[in-house]
Design a protein around this motif. Structure first.
Motif, PDB file in Angstrom:
ATOM      1  N   SER A 213      -4.435  10.414 -16.084  1.00 20.23           N
ATOM      2  CA  SER A 213      -4.491   9.413 -15.013  1.00 20.23           C
ATOM      3  C   SER A 213      -4.186   8.014 -15.556  1.00 20.23           C
ATOM      4  O   SER A 213      -3.728   7.147 -14.824  1.00 20.23           O
ATOM      5  CB  SER A 213      -5.818   9.455 -14.259  1.00 20.23           C
ATOM      6  N   ARG A 214      -4.389   7.808 -16.866  1.00 22.93           N
ATOM      7  CA  ARG A 214      -3.967   6.536 -17.477  1.00 22.93           C
ATOM      8  C   ARG A 214      -2.457   6.541 -17.714  1.00 22.93           C
ATOM      9  O   ARG A 214      -1.774   5.545 -17.515  1.00 22.93           O
ATOM     10  CB  ARG A 214      -4.698   6.299 -18.808  1.00 22.93           C
ATOM     11  N   LEU A 215      -1.965   7.697 -18.114  1.00 18.51           N
ATOM     12  CA  LEU A 215      -0.540   7.861 -18.405  1.00 18.51           C
ATOM     13  C   LEU A 215       0.339   7.601 -17.170  1.00 18.51           C
ATOM     14  O   LEU A 215       1.360   6.937 -17.251  1.00 18.51           O
ATOM     15  CB  LEU A 215      -0.319   9.301 -18.910  1.00 18.51           C
ATOM     16  N   VAL A 216      -0.093   8.120 -16.013  1.00 23.11           N
ATOM     17  CA  VAL A 216       0.759   8.008 -14.812  1.00 23.11           C
ATOM     18  C   VAL A 216       0.783   6.603 -14.215  1.00 23.11           C
ATOM     19  O   VAL A 216       1.604   6.323 -13.354  1.00 23.11           O
ATOM     20  CB  VAL A 216       0.381   9.042 -13.708  1.00 23.11           C
TER      21      VAL A 216
ATOM     22  N   VAL B 160       4.105   5.452  -9.922  1.00 22.40           N
ATOM     23  CA  VAL B 160       2.747   5.438  -9.364  1.00 22.40           C
ATOM     24  C   VAL B 160       2.202   4.007  -9.329  1.00 22.40           C
ATOM     25  O   VAL B 160       1.620   3.581  -8.334  1.00 22.40           O
ATOM     26  CB  VAL B 160       1.814   6.372 -10.179  1.00 22.40           C
ATOM     27  N   LEU B 161       2.430   3.261 -10.422  1.00 20.04           N
ATOM     28  CA  LEU B 161       1.932   1.882 -10.469  1.00 20.04           C
ATOM     29  C   LEU B 161       2.628   1.017  -9.404  1.00 20.04           C
ATOM     30  O   LEU B 161       1.997   0.180  -8.768  1.00 20.04           O
ATOM     31  CB  LEU B 161       2.135   1.278 -11.864  1.00 20.04           C
ATOM     32  N   CYS B 162       3.921   1.248  -9.196  1.00 22.72           N
ATOM     33  CA  CYS B 162       4.661   0.505  -8.157  1.00 22.72           C
ATOM     34  C   CYS B 162       4.058   0.773  -6.780  1.00 22.72           C
ATOM     35  O   CYS B 162       3.918  -0.133  -5.957  1.00 22.72           O
ATOM     36  CB  CYS B 162       6.138   0.902  -8.162  1.00 22.72           C
ATOM     37  N   GLU B 163       3.684   2.037  -6.563  1.00 20.62           N
ATOM     38  CA  GLU B 163       3.075   2.410  -5.275  1.00 20.62           C
ATOM     39  C   GLU B 163       1.702   1.759  -5.089  1.00 20.62           C
ATOM     40  O   GLU B 163       1.353   1.320  -3.997  1.00 20.62           O
ATOM     41  CB  GLU B 163       2.928   3.938  -5.202  1.00 20.62           C
ATOM     42  N   ILE B 164       0.934   1.701  -6.174  1.00 18.68           N
ATOM     43  CA  ILE B 164      -0.394   1.072  -6.124  1.00 18.68           C
ATOM     44  C   ILE B 164      -0.238  -0.423  -5.796  1.00 18.68           C
ATOM     45  O   ILE B 164      -0.964  -0.971  -4.976  1.00 18.68           O
ATOM     46  CB  ILE B 164      -1.154   1.269  -7.464  1.00 18.68           C
TER      47      ILE B 164
ATOM     48  N   GLY C  89       1.626  -6.575 -16.858  1.00 24.10           N
ATOM     49  CA  GLY C  89       2.148  -5.406 -16.136  1.00 24.10           C
ATOM     50  C   GLY C  89       1.212  -4.218 -16.095  1.00 24.10           C
ATOM     51  O   GLY C  89       1.491  -3.211 -15.447  1.00 24.10           O
ATOM     52  N   GLN C  90       0.084  -4.314 -16.797  1.00 30.63           N
ATOM     53  CA  GLN C  90      -0.887  -3.214 -16.805  1.00 30.63           C
ATOM     54  C   GLN C  90      -1.697  -3.235 -15.504  1.00 30.63           C
ATOM     55  O   GLN C  90      -1.851  -4.275 -14.873  1.00 30.63           O
ATOM     56  CB  GLN C  90      -1.881  -3.381 -17.965  1.00 30.63           C
ATOM     57  N   LEU C  91      -2.230  -2.071 -15.174  1.00 26.47           N
ATOM     58  CA  LEU C  91      -3.113  -1.969 -14.007  1.00 26.47           C
ATOM     59  C   LEU C  91      -4.429  -2.680 -14.311  1.00 26.47           C
ATOM     60  O   LEU C  91      -5.029  -2.459 -15.362  1.00 26.47           O
ATOM     61  CB  LEU C  91      -3.380  -0.492 -13.708  1.00 26.47           C
ATOM     62  N   ASN C  92      -4.875  -3.526 -13.396  1.00 25.63           N
ATOM     63  CA  ASN C  92      -6.175  -4.180 -13.552  1.00 25.63           C
ATOM     64  C   ASN C  92      -7.241  -3.263 -12.947  1.00 25.63           C
ATOM     65  O   ASN C  92      -7.536  -3.319 -11.758  1.00 25.63           O
ATOM     66  CB  ASN C  92      -6.159  -5.549 -12.857  1.00 25.63           C
ATOM     67  N   ARG C  93      -7.783  -2.399 -13.797  1.00 25.71           N
ATOM     68  CA  ARG C  93      -8.716  -1.368 -13.327  1.00 25.71           C
ATOM     69  C   ARG C  93      -9.982  -1.963 -12.722  1.00 25.71           C
ATOM     70  O   ARG C  93     -10.515  -1.450 -11.751  1.00 25.71           O
ATOM     71  CB  ARG C  93      -9.098  -0.436 -14.482  1.00 25.71           C
ATOM     72  N   ALA C  94     -10.461  -3.038 -13.340  1.00 24.74           N
ATOM     73  CA  ALA C  94     -11.701  -3.660 -12.846  1.00 24.74           C
ATOM     74  C   ALA C  94     -11.501  -4.180 -11.429  1.00 24.74           C
ATOM     75  O   ALA C  94     -12.323  -3.946 -10.537  1.00 24.74           O
ATOM     76  CB  ALA C  94     -12.117  -4.795 -13.777  1.00 24.74           C
ATOM     77  N   LYS C  95     -10.369  -4.839 -11.207  1.00 27.00           N
ATOM     78  CA  LYS C  95     -10.065  -5.416  -9.885  1.00 27.00           C
ATOM     79  C   LYS C  95      -9.907  -4.290  -8.847  1.00 27.00           C
ATOM     80  O   LYS C  95     -10.450  -4.347  -7.749  1.00 27.00           O
ATOM     81  CB  LYS C  95      -8.763  -6.223  -9.993  1.00 27.00           C
TER      82      LYS C  95
ATOM     83  N   LEU D 195     -12.215  -3.220  -5.523  1.00 24.08           N
ATOM     84  CA  LEU D 195     -11.626  -3.060  -4.180  1.00 24.08           C
ATOM     85  C   LEU D 195     -12.017  -1.739  -3.527  1.00 24.08           C
ATOM     86  O   LEU D 195     -12.279  -1.673  -2.336  1.00 24.08           O
ATOM     87  CB  LEU D 195     -10.091  -3.112  -4.259  1.00 24.08           C
ATOM     88  N   ILE D 196     -12.005  -0.673  -4.335  1.00 20.56           N
ATOM     89  CA  ILE D 196     -12.197   0.667  -3.742  1.00 20.56           C
ATOM     90  C   ILE D 196     -13.632   1.167  -3.796  1.00 20.56           C
ATOM     91  O   ILE D 196     -13.969   2.122  -3.104  1.00 20.56           O
ATOM     92  CB  ILE D 196     -11.283   1.732  -4.402  1.00 20.56           C
ATOM     93  N   PHE D 197     -14.473   0.513  -4.625  1.00 24.94           N
ATOM     94  CA  PHE D 197     -15.755   1.147  -4.918  1.00 24.94           C
ATOM     95  C   PHE D 197     -16.599   1.431  -3.683  1.00 24.94           C
ATOM     96  O   PHE D 197     -17.139   2.521  -3.535  1.00 24.94           O
ATOM     97  CB  PHE D 197     -16.560   0.359  -5.959  1.00 24.94           C
ATOM     98  N   ASN D 198     -16.697   0.453  -2.801  1.00 23.34           N
ATOM     99  CA  ASN D 198     -17.527   0.685  -1.618  1.00 23.34           C
ATOM    100  C   ASN D 198     -16.706   0.876  -0.350  1.00 23.34           C
ATOM    101  O   ASN D 198     -17.221   0.763   0.754  1.00 23.34           O
ATOM    102  CB  ASN D 198     -18.522  -0.473  -1.441  1.00 23.34           C
TER     103      ASN D 198
END
Length: 200
Positions: free
Chosen positions: A34-37, A44-48, A61-67, A71-74
Motif C-alpha cells: 500500500s506504500r508502493l502503490v 493511484v497517487l494522482c487519483e488521491i 510529491g510524497q503522500l502526506n499520510r498524516a493529513k 481527513l478520513i479518520f472520522n
C-alpha cells in the motif's frame, strides 16, 4: 498453501511476520504494497490528489499520510472513497507477488494482511492465522508505541473489527499476550500442523 496472516493494531502481527521471514517463508506484505502503490507519480497517487486535493501531497510529491489520515479518520464516506482508490491496486499487486513466489517454487506463501477481514479478503487465502492479544494489552502497547492518549488508542482499536470476531474466522490463533518465546512455540506448532514448507 496460501496463509493469510492477520491481527489487529498493536497485536504483534509484525513480530510474527518477522519470525516467519526468519524461518524462510516468502511474505507478501499488504502494508508495504500500500506504500508502493502511492509512490510519487503513481496513478493511484494522482487519483488521491484528484479526490482529496493538493493538501494531501507534500512538496516533494510524497503522500502526506498524516493529513490524509486526519481527513478520513472520522469520516466514513471519505474513508470508503480512499479505500475504493487504493484497495484494487493493492489487491492486484498482492496477487502478482503471490504468483511470482509460486513461480519461484514456493509451496507456502504468507500473505500479511492487517485488514484481511475488514477488506473481506478471505477468498485470497487457504488458511487464516490470527495474532491475538487482550484489548487492555493492545491499548497499552498502542499508547506506548504511537504516543497516543487512551481515547485516541481506543478510537483506533474500535475502527477495526473486534478481536473476537477475527478469532472466530481464524483457522489457528497465536496468543501474543505472553513472552516472545511462547509466541514462537505456538507459531511453530501451527506451521507443523499445516505442513507449511519454507522456501529458503
Amino acid at each position: 498453501m496460501i496463509i493469510g496472516l492477520t491481527g489487529s493494531i498493536a497485536s504483534g502481527k509484525s513480530t510474527v511476520a518477522a519470525m516467519l521471514r526468519e524461518k524462510g517463508y516468502p511474505i507478501v506484505d499488504a502494508d508495504e504494497i500500500s506504500r508502493l502503490v502511492v509512490e510519487p507519480g503513481s496513478p493511484v497517487l494522482c487519483e488521491i490528489k484528484k479526490a482529496f486535493g493538493d493538501e494531501v501531497i507534500m512538496e516533494d510529491g510524497q503522500l502526506n499520510r498524516a493529513k490524509l489520515g486526519d481527513l478520513i479518520f472520522n469520516d466514513i464516506e471519505k474513508r470508503q472513497q480512499l479505500n475504493g482508490i487504493i484497495h484494487p491496486a493493492v489487491r492486484k499487486e498482492m496477487l502478482r507477488q503471490k504468483e511470482e513466489w509460486v513461480a519461484k517454487g514456493a509451496s507456502t506463501v504468507i500473505m500479511d494482511i492487517p485488514l484481511l477481514f475488514e477488506s473481506r479478503l478471505q477468498p485470497f487465502v487457504d488458511k487464516i492465522l490470527v495474532v491475538s492479544v487482550t484489548k487492555d494489552l493492545q491499548k497499552s502497547r498502542l499508547m506506548a508505541r504511537n504516543g497516543l492518549s487512551e481515547a485516541e488508542a481506543e478510537s483506533r482499536i474500535s475502527s477495526q473489527l473486534p478481536m473476537e470476531v477475527k478469532e472466530r474466522g481464524a483457522d489457528a490463533i497465536v496468543d501474543n499476550n505472553g513472552a516472545l518465546e511462547a509466541t514462537k512455540q505456538q507459531l511453530e506448532a501451527v506451521l507443523e500442523e499445516w505442513k507449511a514448507e519454507p522456501l529458503f
